[in-house]
Design an enzyme around this catalytic site. Sequence first.
Site, PDB file in Angstrom:
ATOM      1  N   CYS A 213       0.818  -1.026  -0.111  1.00 61.01           N
ATOM      2  CA  CYS A 213       0.074  -0.027  -0.141  1.00 61.01           C
ATOM      3  C   CYS A 213       0.777   1.213  -0.010  1.00 61.01           C
ATOM      4  CB  CYS A 213      -1.076   0.083   1.221  1.00 61.01           C
ATOM      5  SG  CYS A 213      -1.715   1.527   1.074  1.00 61.01           S
TER       6      CYS A 213
ATOM      7  N   CYS B 265      -0.660   4.099   2.498  1.00 61.00           N
ATOM      8  CA  CYS B 265      -0.722   4.094   3.913  1.00 61.00           C
ATOM      9  C   CYS B 265      -0.400   2.823   4.063  1.00 61.00           C
ATOM     10  CB  CYS B 265      -1.825   4.500   4.465  1.00 61.00           C
ATOM     11  SG  CYS B 265      -3.301   4.199   3.526  1.00 61.00           S
ATOM     12  N   SER B 266      -1.050   1.952   4.656  1.00 63.46           N
ATOM     13  CA  SER B 266      -0.999   0.524   5.045  1.00 63.46           C
ATOM     14  C   SER B 266      -2.256  -0.367   4.798  1.00 63.46           C
ATOM     15  CB  SER B 266      -0.675   0.601   6.501  1.00 63.46           C
ATOM     16  OG  SER B 266      -1.535   1.119   7.316  1.00 63.46           O
ATOM     17  N   CYS B 267      -3.056  -0.021   4.070  1.00 61.79           N
ATOM     18  CA  CYS B 267      -4.213  -1.057   3.651  1.00 61.79           C
ATOM     19  C   CYS B 267      -3.805  -2.434   3.383  1.00 61.79           C
ATOM     20  CB  CYS B 267      -4.947  -0.409   2.330  1.00 61.79           C
ATOM     21  SG  CYS B 267      -5.430   1.224   2.484  1.00 61.79           S
TER      22      CYS B 267
HETATM   23 FE    FE Z   1      -3.368   2.121   2.737  1.00 63.53          FE
END
Ligand code: FE
Length: 190
Positions: free
Chosen positions: A92, A95-97
């Site tokens: 991602c 961000c951090s999906c």
């Molecule tokens: Fe994300």
Amino acid sequence: MAARVRALETILTQKGLIDPAAIDVIVDTYETKVGPRNGARVVAKAWSDPAFADWLRRDATAAIVSLGYGGRQGEHMQAVFNSSDTHNMVVCTLCSCYPWSVLGLPPVWYKAPPYRSRAVIDPRSVLAEFGVELPADKAVRVWDSTAELRYLVIPERPAGTEGWDEERLAALVTRDSMIGTGLAREPEAT
Ligand code: FE
């Protein structure tokens, strides 16, 4: 970061927007009950059951929910299948999906800026650092997760596992193999 999260939680609680007890239940669920073994069962079933694999290709969300793995961060899933000519890898960049419903909470490196930038700029060198050396003629396809879509890599089934049941197969499926920064274990490793 911990202080910022604490401050945010305090404000939201004081405004009556969240219930801390509910937050604790959610955190505990993902820390102790939901983890990469869910995804490993999905992969093992895909390896064993061609009809399920086909369903996973067409509608991964529904196929995964049919095994009981749904909910937060798993609402819209796409399964990407490794093959002899293509290796898939998930990041991602924004961000951090991450597909919590099948893999649990993301590893620290998945959220780190170096992984998020380098995975798209130079995936082969990132893979090499994870110990994955791919043949030069194998394509690497990088999938950028979003808030709307989460990816699950279906690694290649290791040779020498003919006739294995799903439970034995699931033991070969690592978390990293479902992010694409690893491969499934070889049968002699178990
Ligand atoms: Fe994300």
